[in-house]
Design an enzyme around this catalytic site. Structure first.
Site, PDB file in Angstrom:
ATOM      1  N   TRP A 102     -30.247   2.133  18.710  1.00 56.33           N
ATOM      2  CA  TRP A 102     -28.977   2.701  19.153  1.00 56.33           C
ATOM      3  C   TRP A 102     -28.883   4.184  18.855  1.00 56.33           C
ATOM      4  O   TRP A 102     -28.450   4.972  19.696  1.00 56.33           O
ATOM      5  CB  TRP A 102     -27.790   1.935  18.561  1.00 56.33           C
ATOM      6  CG  TRP A 102     -27.649   0.584  19.183  1.00 56.33           C
ATOM      7  CD1 TRP A 102     -27.820  -0.628  18.556  1.00 56.33           C
ATOM      8  CD2 TRP A 102     -27.352   0.268  20.554  1.00 56.33           C
ATOM      9  NE1 TRP A 102     -27.640  -1.650  19.461  1.00 56.33           N
ATOM     10  CE2 TRP A 102     -27.350  -1.128  20.690  1.00 56.33           C
ATOM     11  CE3 TRP A 102     -27.084   1.045  21.683  1.00 56.33           C
ATOM     12  CZ2 TRP A 102     -27.088  -1.776  21.896  1.00 56.33           C
ATOM     13  CZ3 TRP A 102     -26.826   0.409  22.893  1.00 56.33           C
ATOM     14  CH2 TRP A 102     -26.834  -0.992  22.993  1.00 56.33           C
ATOM     15  N   ASP A 176     -21.593   5.682  14.547  1.00 57.20           N
ATOM     16  CA  ASP A 176     -21.466   4.566  15.492  1.00 57.20           C
ATOM     17  C   ASP A 176     -21.451   3.304  14.632  1.00 57.20           C
ATOM     18  O   ASP A 176     -22.476   2.874  14.121  1.00 57.20           O
ATOM     19  CB  ASP A 176     -22.662   4.572  16.456  1.00 57.20           C
ATOM     20  CG  ASP A 176     -22.696   3.344  17.362  1.00 57.20           C
ATOM     21  OD1 ASP A 176     -21.817   2.464  17.231  1.00 57.20           O
ATOM     22  OD2 ASP A 176     -23.627   3.261  18.195  1.00 57.20           O
ATOM     23  N   LYS A 200     -18.364  -6.582  19.314  1.00 57.58           N
ATOM     24  CA  LYS A 200     -19.230  -7.122  18.277  1.00 57.58           C
ATOM     25  C   LYS A 200     -18.379  -7.802  17.203  1.00 57.58           C
ATOM     26  O   LYS A 200     -18.492  -8.983  16.970  1.00 57.58           O
ATOM     27  CB  LYS A 200     -20.090  -6.014  17.649  1.00 57.58           C
ATOM     28  CG  LYS A 200     -20.843  -5.151  18.651  1.00 57.58           C
ATOM     29  CD  LYS A 200     -22.012  -5.864  19.306  1.00 57.58           C
ATOM     30  CE  LYS A 200     -22.558  -5.161  20.545  1.00 57.58           C
ATOM     31  NZ  LYS A 200     -23.131  -3.843  20.334  1.00 57.58           N
TER      32      LYS A 200
HETATM   33  C1  LIG Z   1     -23.580  -2.816  21.290  1.00 54.71           C
HETATM   34  C2  LIG Z   1     -23.743  -1.463  20.719  1.00 54.71           C
HETATM   35  C3  LIG Z   1     -23.574  -0.317  21.498  1.00 54.71           C
HETATM   36  C4  LIG Z   1     -23.352  -0.349  23.002  1.00 54.71           C
HETATM   37  O1  LIG Z   1     -22.118  -0.697  23.326  1.00 54.71           O
HETATM   38  P1  LIG Z   1     -21.680  -0.845  24.877  1.00 54.71           P
HETATM   39  O2  LIG Z   1     -20.278  -1.258  24.690  1.00 54.71           O
HETATM   40  O3  LIG Z   1     -22.563  -1.875  25.500  1.00 54.71           O
HETATM   41  O4  LIG Z   1     -21.829   0.481  25.511  1.00 54.71           O
HETATM   42  C5  LIG Z   1     -23.676   0.911  20.884  1.00 54.71           C
HETATM   43  N1  LIG Z   1     -23.964   1.010  19.577  1.00 54.71           N
HETATM   44  C6  LIG Z   1     -24.164  -0.072  18.800  1.00 54.71           C
HETATM   45  C7  LIG Z   1     -24.469   0.085  17.361  1.00 54.71           C
HETATM   46  C8  LIG Z   1     -24.059  -1.344  19.344  1.00 54.71           C
HETATM   47  O5  LIG Z   1     -24.254  -2.434  18.576  1.00 54.71           O
END
Ligand SMILES: *Cc1c(COP(=O)(O)O)cnc(C)c1O
Length: 364
Positions: A102, A176, A200
């Protein structure tokens, strides 16, 4: 209703059953409004009360200081990979800590908008640890430093955030935290901006949460779409355009559920209990393996491999038969992955470990 399986999906992911039942009860008529939340005007009194409550519960849960704004946005985590540089970089330098898939993606996307530099990186295909912050090469002019505080695919988690000021940097820290938000506290004194896709650990897909320090508003590049300009979104109370109303409502129900359980401290206690159960079992076995350095292991996403990979399909089929689903690892890593988000009961992890033990006996 038949028993629901234990769902180890990385996302969209398991939600508390209690929350799903409440949403079902309120589906046709929310609190006497005579309509579903989905059918309400986002500017009406009812929805505004839902939105304000969700925001204030999130602020309580994460102890977000007053000089940070909470924004409800769309576009997901990947959207933020472009939205953050458009809002914070002024097209100049930003530094990235690459510890997994990521953060790698974030650096690549940001390079379209700013001078993205890699301040530290683990080897692609072998993200197994976190480089010591003392070794990071931080550029003095960088406006921000981005890291992914929990790498969902590689199973790597920062157990504490770096103190950029102590490392001699004036940059703001951007995290993030999509896949571990609400599973631990956040030290806001170290953070300029945190973002998370909701799907998530919070609620349905479609909602992206941004928590940003007020002094970082108002720096957007002119190419930044107005709907993604943090200052405009903040000024409009996340209603610059129609927000993902139903996803905000669901997130709000989850925030109230977390509060009833005992808040983020209790979520953290459970996360430690769940992940310890699984890691201890894996480490004690010579049948399964997790190669991540113990100090960097994620409490939320536990990738593991069978030493004999030819047994993968049998393992997954047997798991499904026991009501243990979505255990296949991400295609870039292979093997298995068990995501152990807030809504995963400890019982689910006990059932997984029992199955894994049984499988070693029948296939060892
Ligand atoms: C799932 C995830 C993303 C991507 O998210 P989207 O909503 O699919 O754009 C970005 N960063 C992390 C750490 C993730 O687990």
């Amino acid at each position: 209703m038949a028993n629901r399986p234990y769902n180890f999906s990385a996302g969209p992911a398991v939600l508390p059953e209690e929350v799903l039942r409440q949403a079902a009860d309120e589906m046709l008529d929310w609190h006497g409004a005579g309509m579903s939340v989905m059918e309400m005007s986002h500017r009406g009194r009812e929805f505004l009360s839902i939105c304000e409550q969700a925001e204030s519960d999130l602020r309580d849960l994460l102890a977000v200081p007053e000089h940070f704004r909470i924004l409800f946005m769309q576009g997901g985590g990947l959207g933020q990979n472009a939205i953050v540089p458009m809002n914070l970089s002024r097209g100049a330098e930003a530094d990235f800590i690459v510890t997994g898939s990521w953060s790698q993606k974030s650096a690549e996307e940001a390079a379209r908008y700013c001078q993205a530099g890699i301040a530290a990186a683990t080897e692609s295909g072998a993200h197994l640890s976190i480089p010591d912050p003392a070794s990071w090469v931080l550029r003095p002019q960088a406006s921000y430093v981005h890291l992914c505080s929990n790498e969902t695919i590689d199973g790597i988690e920062f157990q504490q955030l770096p103190d950029l000021a102590a490392l001699g940097s004036n940059a703001s820290l951007v995290i993030d935290c999509s896949s571990h938000i609400l599973s631990r506290t956040i030290d806001w004194s170290k953070v300029g901006l945190a973002f998370a896709g909701a799907q998530k650990n919070i609620g349905p897909a479609g909602l992206t949460i941004v928590i940003v320090r007020e002094d970082l508003l108002g720096r957007a590049m002119s190419i930044c779409p107005t709907v993604f300009n943090y200052k405009k979104v903040a000024e409009a109370g996340s209603m610059y355009n129609t927000p993902p109303t139903y996803a905000i409502y669901m997130a709000g129900l989850v925030f109230q559920w977390v509060k009833r359980q005992g808040g983020v401290a209790e979520m953290e206690r459970r996360a430690i209990e769940r992940s310890n159960l699984l890691y201890q079992f894996i480490d004690a076995s010579n049948f399964y393996v997790n190669r991540v350095a113990p100090a960097a292991r994620s409490r939320m996403n536990v990738p593991f491999a069978l030493r004999d990979e030819s047994l993968n399909e049998a393992f997954l089929a047997g798991a499904r038969a026991k009501g243990l689903v979505q255990l296949r690892g991400h295609k870039s890593v292979g093997g298995m992955r068990a995501s152990l988000y807030n809504a995963m009961p400890v019982k689910g992890v006990r059932a997984l470990v029992a199955y894994m033990r049984e499988f070693t006996v029948s296939h060892g």
